[in-house]
Design a protein around this motif. Structure first.
Motif, short mmCIF file in Angstrom:
data_model
loop_
_atom_site.label_atom_id
_atom_site.label_comp_id
_atom_site.label_asym_id
_atom_site.label_seq_id
_atom_site.Cartn_x
_atom_site.Cartn_y
_atom_site.Cartn_z
N ASP A 158 -55.06 -21.71 6.81
CA ASP A 158 -54.80 -20.58 5.92
C ASP A 158 -55.78 -20.56 4.75
O ASP A 158 -56.28 -19.50 4.37
N ILE A 159 -56.09 -21.73 4.21
CA ILE A 159 -57.04 -21.81 3.10
C ILE A 159 -58.45 -21.54 3.60
O ILE A 159 -59.23 -20.82 2.96
N ALA A 160 -58.81 -22.11 4.74
CA ALA A 160 -60.14 -21.87 5.32
C ALA A 160 -60.33 -20.39 5.63
O ALA A 160 -61.42 -19.83 5.43
N SER A 161 -59.28 -19.73 6.12
CA SER A 161 -59.37 -18.29 6.43
C SER A 161 -59.61 -17.49 5.15
O SER A 161 -60.39 -16.54 5.15
N LYS A 162 -58.91 -17.87 4.08
CA LYS A 162 -59.12 -17.18 2.79
C LYS A 162 -60.57 -17.33 2.34
O LYS A 162 -61.22 -16.35 1.96
N TYR A 163 -61.07 -18.56 2.40
CA TYR A 163 -62.46 -18.81 1.99
C TYR A 163 -63.44 -18.03 2.87
O TYR A 163 -64.37 -17.39 2.36
N ALA A 164 -63.24 -18.08 4.17
CA ALA A 164 -64.16 -17.41 5.09
C ALA A 164 -64.24 -15.92 4.82
O ALA A 164 -65.33 -15.35 4.69
N ASN A 165 -63.09 -15.26 4.73
CA ASN A 165 -63.07 -13.81 4.63
C ASN A 165 -63.50 -13.31 3.26
O ASN A 165 -64.06 -12.22 3.15
N GLU A 166 -63.29 -14.11 2.21
CA GLU A 166 -63.68 -13.66 0.88
C GLU A 166 -65.13 -13.97 0.55
O GLU A 166 -65.70 -13.41 -0.38
N THR A 167 -65.73 -14.87 1.32
CA THR A 167 -67.14 -15.21 1.07
C THR A 167 -68.06 -14.70 2.19
O THR A 167 -69.28 -14.78 2.06
N GLY A 168 -67.47 -14.20 3.29
CA GLY A 168 -68.28 -13.73 4.40
C GLY A 168 -68.94 -14.85 5.17
O GLY A 168 -70.04 -14.66 5.72
N GLN A 169 -68.28 -16.00 5.27
CA GLN A 169 -68.87 -17.16 5.93
C GLN A 169 -68.08 -17.53 7.18
O GLN A 169 -66.85 -17.59 7.16
N HIS A 170 -68.81 -17.78 8.27
CA HIS A 170 -68.19 -18.46 9.41
C HIS A 170 -68.03 -19.93 9.06
O HIS A 170 -68.85 -20.50 8.33
N LEU A 171 -66.96 -20.54 9.59
CA LEU A 171 -66.67 -21.93 9.26
C LEU A 171 -66.60 -22.80 10.50
O LEU A 171 -66.57 -22.31 11.63
N THR A 172 -66.53 -24.11 10.26
CA THR A 172 -66.41 -25.08 11.34
C THR A 172 -64.96 -25.45 11.61
O THR A 172 -64.69 -26.26 12.50
N ILE A 173 -64.03 -24.87 10.86
CA ILE A 173 -62.61 -25.12 11.06
C ILE A 173 -62.15 -24.42 12.34
O ILE A 173 -62.53 -23.27 12.60
N GLU A 174 -61.33 -25.09 13.12
CA GLU A 174 -60.97 -24.60 14.45
C GLU A 174 -60.21 -23.29 14.46
O GLU A 174 -60.48 -22.40 15.25
N ASP A 175 -59.20 -23.13 13.60
CA ASP A 175 -58.26 -22.01 13.72
C ASP A 175 -58.40 -20.99 12.61
O ASP A 175 -57.40 -20.46 12.10
N VAL A 176 -59.62 -20.69 12.21
CA VAL A 176 -59.84 -19.68 11.17
C VAL A 176 -59.53 -18.30 11.72
O VAL A 176 -59.92 -17.95 12.84
N ASP A 177 -58.84 -17.50 10.92
CA ASP A 177 -58.53 -16.11 11.28
C ASP A 177 -59.52 -15.21 10.56
O ASP A 177 -59.38 -14.94 9.37
N TYR A 178 -60.53 -14.74 11.29
CA TYR A 178 -61.52 -13.87 10.69
C TYR A 178 -60.98 -12.44 10.68
O TYR A 178 -60.81 -11.81 11.73
N THR A 179 -60.72 -11.93 9.48
CA THR A 179 -60.15 -10.58 9.37
C THR A 179 -61.18 -9.54 8.95
O THR A 179 -60.98 -8.35 9.17
N SER A 180 -62.29 -9.97 8.32
CA SER A 180 -63.29 -8.99 7.91
C SER A 180 -64.05 -8.49 9.14
O SER A 180 -64.29 -9.24 10.09
N ASP A 181 -64.44 -7.23 9.09
CA ASP A 181 -65.16 -6.64 10.22
C ASP A 181 -66.47 -7.37 10.49
O ASP A 181 -66.84 -7.62 11.64
N ALA A 182 -67.18 -7.73 9.40
CA ALA A 182 -68.48 -8.38 9.57
C ALA A 182 -68.34 -9.69 10.30
O ALA A 182 -69.15 -10.01 11.19
N LEU A 183 -67.33 -10.49 9.97
CA LEU A 183 -67.13 -11.78 10.62
C LEU A 183 -66.61 -11.60 12.04
O LEU A 183 -67.02 -12.33 12.95
N GLN A 184 -65.71 -10.66 12.24
CA GLN A 184 -65.20 -10.42 13.60
C GLN A 184 -66.32 -9.95 14.52
O GLN A 184 -66.40 -10.37 15.68
#
Length: 422
Positions: free
Chosen positions: A339-365
């Motif tokens: 949940d924290i990794a997903s927050k970081y990913a979507n608010e910074t526009g970064q793909h992560l190495t965490i297994e279960d990140v939920d990418y909600t932004s269009d750019a990341l998806q």
């Protein structure tokens, strides 16, 4: 996941970095350990991602709410200063209970100094993709955990390509045809921020198929290869073609990062020659952009091995000299929660190495398929362990973009290499 990290990562050797005093950092997060709660422990978190300060402050606030006996003081340094000074800051254990490291030479220097606490066996390590974190291993130990999966290759305007009937090219000849079409429509093919970023990122995709041997820079530093050989001269010739045909602007070496980002955001240029870490900045200026990655294929289609470049970076570590290692590990465990990794990913526009990140932004998806479906190569530049050799490699590109002949630029830089590998 198709991460071609390469076996030679384990052979990287350390370099000596200039150790100077630290200045000019951003400080935020946390409260003094001398506050109302005498039982509080304050930990220090240091890194170089100033653009992530806002979301990290929010994450730190959440962490402190869940862990009322721990506060986090975050200090952020410019990336070049961080690379030069991190080892000195970590030395006495008072700063950087949790710290970050670049892969390659900085990781090796910090590892050789003994400043990484071994994280092998910690439960939160399982939250990371096992292959992606190999770059943080040494001698059978998990010393650092890369948090970000960065794609170090040009970002391009998908909508612009669709409007012009263009497809991402699969060969160098197709790339030039695509670029000619953009020029015919008064669009600069590539915005290149040569003034402050230089060729540090763009060189990787430009050479990935010219020199598919992942040990090429190790061989250069061992004297087994030369910048005057075909693999590098042909790369410099490709850069010369970009300049000669107007695919990058003549003043590219004087173009600042912010100006290059604006060129793409405003539709004046089609591609930004940096990487995925600038998608968020592009979307801040133009939220209607649809973005994807496009690495130049500098060979013909049947000769191409790699489709792009990736780097597992922003490597989280615990200071072996810290007296607050358990609290530091709690913070890393918190950052690795999905949940924290997903927050970081979507608010910074970064793909992560965490297994279960939920990418909600269009750019990341829209770009997440690069994590699984594309044949990408680990950033070659991080295999250069001698900073003087790295500077020689990069300066040969800058010379060509300044108008020098590719072979002459290669010869000049090779002389510097030979002076530094004896």
């Amino acid at each position: 996941m198709k991460f071609n990290v390469g076996s030679s990562l384990g052979l990287l050797t350390g370099v000596v970095l200039l150790l100077t005093a630290c200045a000019g950092n951003q400080e935020s997060g946390g409260s003094s350990s001398n506050g109302d709660n005498e039982d509080q422990t304050q930990i220090s978190f240091i890194h170089w991602r100033g653009e992530d300060a806002e979301v990290f402050n929010e994450i730190i606030e959440e962490f402190e709410e869940e862990n009322p006996n721990i506060t986090v003081e975050m200090n952020i340094y410019p990336s070049e200063q961080y690379q030069s000074n991190a080892q000195q800051m970590l030395r006495d254990g008072s700063v950087g209970d949790v710290f970050t490291s670049f892969p390659g030479s900085q990781f090796e220097v910090i590892q050789n100094a003994g400043f990484f606490e071994d994280l092998t066996g910690e439960s939160f390590v399982d939250n990371f993709n096992a292959e992606a974190i190999e770059i943080g291993q040494k001698d059978g130990q998990q010393l650092a955990l890369p948090y970000q999966m960065v794609f170090n290759m040009p970002v391009y305007n998908v909508g612009m390509f669709e409007d012009l009937g263009l497809e991402p090219p699969n060969s160098w000849s197709e790339f030039k045809e695509m670029a000619d079409t953009l020029l015919e429509n008064d669009i600069t093919p590539i915005a290149f921020p040569g003034a402050d970023i230089g060729p540090n990122q763009f060189m990787n995709s430009m050479m990935m198929n010219n020199a598919p041997d992942e040990d090429i820079f190790e061989k250069l530093e061992n004297g087994e290869e030369s910048l005057t050989n075909e693999w590098w001269v042909s790369t410099l010739e490709n850069f010369h073609e970009l300049l000669d045909h107007g695919y990058i602007s003549e003043d590219s070496l004087g173009t600042q990062q912010d100006a290059a980002i604006s060129q793409v955001a405003q539709g004046e240029a089609a591609m930004l020659a940096t990487g995925s870490y600038h998608m968020a900045s592009l979307l801040e200026q133009n939220e209607d952009l649809e973005l994807d990655f496009l690495a130049p294929i500098t060979v013909e289609e049947d000769e191409a091995i790699y489709e792009g470049i990736h780097t597992a970076t922003f490597m989280l570590g615990v200071n072996a000299n810290s007296e607050k290692q358990e609290e530091a590990k709690q913070f890393i465990e918190f950052l690795s929660r999905d949940d924290i990794a997903s927050k970081y990913a979507n608010e910074t526009g970064q793909h992560l190495t965490i297994e279960d990140v939920d990418y909600t932004s269009d750019a990341l998806q829209n770009t997440a398929y690069w994590l699984t479906d594309k044949e990408t190569r680990f950033q070659p530049r991080f295999f250069i362990t001698n900073s003087s050799v790295e500077n020689a490699v990069l300066s040969s590109i800058e010379r060509v973009l300044g108008g020098d002949d590719p072979m002459e630029a290669a010869e000049t830089s090779q002389q510097v290499v030979e002076e530094n590998i004896d």
